[in-house]
Design an enzyme around this catalytic site. Structure first.
Site, mmCIF file in Angstrom:
data_model
loop_
_atom_site.group_PDB
_atom_site.id
_atom_site.type_symbol
_atom_site.label_atom_id
_atom_site.label_comp_id
_atom_site.label_asym_id
_atom_site.label_seq_id
_atom_site.Cartn_x
_atom_site.Cartn_y
_atom_site.Cartn_z
ATOM 1 C CG HIS A 125 -30.988 10.176 29.677
ATOM 2 N ND1 HIS A 125 -31.777 10.369 30.668
ATOM 3 C CD2 HIS A 125 -30.838 9.227 30.259
ATOM 4 C CE1 HIS A 125 -32.710 9.071 31.109
ATOM 5 N NE2 HIS A 125 -31.217 8.033 31.091
ATOM 6 C CG ASP A 202 -26.759 14.670 31.464
ATOM 7 O OD1 ASP A 202 -26.014 14.154 31.810
ATOM 8 O OD2 ASP A 202 -28.207 14.380 31.165
ATOM 9 C CD GLN A 205 -23.552 7.582 29.687
ATOM 10 O OE1 GLN A 205 -23.039 6.804 29.961
ATOM 11 N NE2 GLN A 205 -24.801 6.605 30.421
ATOM 12 C CE LYS A 228 -25.735 6.802 32.651
ATOM 13 N NZ LYS A 228 -27.027 6.593 33.972
ATOM 14 C CB CYS A 366 -33.560 7.269 29.176
ATOM 15 S SG CYS A 366 -34.147 5.977 29.972
#
Lengths: 408, 157
Positions: A125, A202, A205, A228, A366
């Site tokens: 991303h 990261d 998700q 999220k 993104c």
């Protein structure tokens, strides 16, 4: 023996799911962009706002103490959720993006020298790409991109071969927001650590879809966003191993991050406050803690199994639609289904699906360099959450068929 | 708000078979347009004959609304002097954004370019207005480049 997953009950916990969109039942399939909030989160924030609010870490009055207690309890809740060693390792930030920028700037500022290398994957991303580009540009370092295979999985052998004497940081996504691939984070972090290379994962998700144990993963830094994870927007978490955070200078200056201040100089507060200048997003942290309680009450394993079943149903049904191409077919995949439909641009698909009450993301997600790599201008992306059901999937598939009809 | 008001047959036709698709080489002016929200990209090239656009082509990649809008624009502006193109831009902009703009074809019929009225449905879909206007902004940039302004990519964001 656990009880079967009761999605109807889960759906009833989310007030927004009962509203209609364009006169149709809402099929919310954009949780990868932002999840909806359960009543428990809304109520926790409401209780804070109506009963507890004051500034934290500042006052002797009762409300200040109550707000501070609730805020610090939220920090402890986060620590348990990701199995960090200490609350000193839990930094509240605005979100994943800010967490990565903090490390890229602060860690990069004291670590990177000209000629050093940072490795990210081709899946990243923009939030886990651009901060590193900026850090590299500032320090004369080089950004290297670890390749993926046709299914969207990291090519581990090629990545391992890229690790060299000048590699200083490996920054990678846990789960791809475009292709859904779940990266072998443990193997990535182990290989980096053996070579004395720092790692940042990261987790934007991942945190709502699988159990995240930062110690088992073996990462140095882990970043994620509350919104999220069924929590409020504007708050997220940077996890960092205490020894590493301890060695870093502060990021922003201001209140809360200091111990003593004179007109000419200041000394720094302890972790985690050293990295939390200014009044934090108190209600956000409390909402995030409530979201973590909620998710764990459902059970991350149960959520993951439920979402996986939805993903399989949607994948099988979409593949029956002529002209569908899936973007992302890794064996280990999260709750993300990216696709394109021949002859229908994803943006048009998004509009037609919206008209049918189906909320998906259409665009570059993104991840512009990944779109270029895949050779598509954009994709349509359905992402699943704990509240999605078979009807959502079926509504999606019917709407995709409708889009084909519109475009003849 | 019905889908067939957005995806009118003339729009679907121009999307499937875009007119004046390609690049003029040599061209008197070139401009690139980009809509970062959805990734639409297009390039407009044109040739001038005095004050009038004698030829124009576009290429790129975009959604049906952006491709159809560019295709219809290419037909509408060819052969027109600058002043008429400017006036047309204003009217299309109004058509796309103003709720009370005339939506029927009579506005345009007198100019022999009635097709552009097919874009009137776009204003009911605010997220798509930029798709339809991208080509016009890019055309404006190309015309500005003619006057020696530094060429810069046009973005609708």
């Amino acid at each position: 023996m656990s009880t079967p997953y009761n999605v109807a009950q889960v759906r009833s916990d989310f007030p927004i799911l009962s509203r209609q969109i364009n006169g149709r039942r809402l099929a919310y399939l954009d949780s990868g962009a932002s999840t909806q909030r359960p009543r428990a989160v809304i109520d926790a924030v409401d209780y804070y706002e109506t009963q507890l609010h004051s500034n934290v870490h500042r006052g002797v009055h009762t409300l200040s103490q109550l707000a501070t207690d609730a805020f610090e309890a939220a920090r402890e809740r986060v620590r348990r959720y990701i199995n960090a060693t200490s609350t000193r390792e839990i930094i509240f930030v605005r979100g994943t993006t800010e967490a990565i920028n903090l490390i890229a700037q602060v860690w990069g500022g004291v670590t990177l020298q000209a000629g050093d290398e940072i490795i990210v994957s081709a899946l990243e991303h923009h939030a886990n790409l651009v901060p590193w580009q900026m850090a590299c540009a500032a320090r004369g370092a080089t950004l290297r991109i670890a390749p993926i295979d046709a299914d969207g999985q990291l090519q581990l052998d090629q990545f391992l071969a890229m690790l060299g004497p000048r590699t200083r940081m490996v920054a990678m996504t846990h789960v791809s927001n475009v292709m859904g691939s779940v990266l072998p984070v443990q193997a990535i972090c182990a290989a980096a650590r053996e070579r004395g290379i720092a790692t940042l994962i990261d987790g934007a998700q991942a945190v709502a879809h699988e159990t995240v144990d930062v110690r088992a993963l073996g990462c140095d830094f882990y970043a994620f966003s509350s919104h999220k994870l069924y929590g409020p927007t504007g708050i997220g978490v940077l996890y960092g191993r205490e020894a590493l955070l301890e060695a870093l200078p502060p990021w922003q200056g201001g209140g809360d991050m200091i111990r003593t201040v004179s007109y000419q100089s200041a000394t720094w507060n302890d972790l985690p406050y050293k990295f939390e200048a200014g009044t934090p997003h108190i209600s956000g942290a409390i909402g995030l803690a409530a979201a973590m309680d909620y998710v764990e009450s459902l059970g991350l394993k149960a959520i993951a199994a439920h979402e996986h079943a939805l993903l399989q149903r949607a994948t099988a049904a979409l593949l029956q639609v002529p002209g569908i191409t899936l973007q992302g077919t890794a064996a280990d995949k999260g709750a993300v289904l990216s696709f394109t439909l021949a002859g229908v641009h994803p943006h048009d698909l998004g509009t037609i699906l919206d008209h049918e009450g189906v909320a998906i993301r259409a665009g570059h997600h993104c991840a512009m360099p990944l779109m270029d790599l895949l050779g598509v201008p954009a994709t349509a992306r359905a992402t699943f959450g704990c509240y999605n059901d078979n009807e959502d999937v079926d509504q999606l598939v019917r709407a995709v068929v409708r889009a084909r009809e519109v475009f003849g | 708000m019905e889908l067939n008001e957005l995806y009118r047959e003339v729009i679907l036709d121009h999307n499937r078979h875009p007119r004046n698709f390609g690049r003029l080489d040599p061209a008197d002016a070139l401009a690139n347009g980009h809509n970062p929200l959805c990734g639409d990209k297009l390039t407009v090239t044109l040739r001038m004959d005095g004050d009038a656009i004698s030829d124009l082509k576009f290429d790129g990649n975009g959604c049906a609304i952006s491709v159809a809008s560019a295709s219809m624009m290419s037909e509408a502006v060819k052969g027109r002097p600058r002043a008429e193109v400017d006036a047309l831009f204003d009217r299309v902009h109004a058509l796309l954004t103003q709720a009370d703009a005339p939506s029927d074809a009579t506005l345009f019929r007198s100019d022999g370019i009635g097709k552009l009225a097919a874009l009137s449905g776009v204003r009911e879909f605010p997220a798509r207005v930029k798709c339809a206007s991208l080509c016009w902004h890019t055309l404006n940039a190309a015309l500005a480049n003619l006057q020696g302004a530094a060429p810069s990519p046009i973005s609708t964001e």
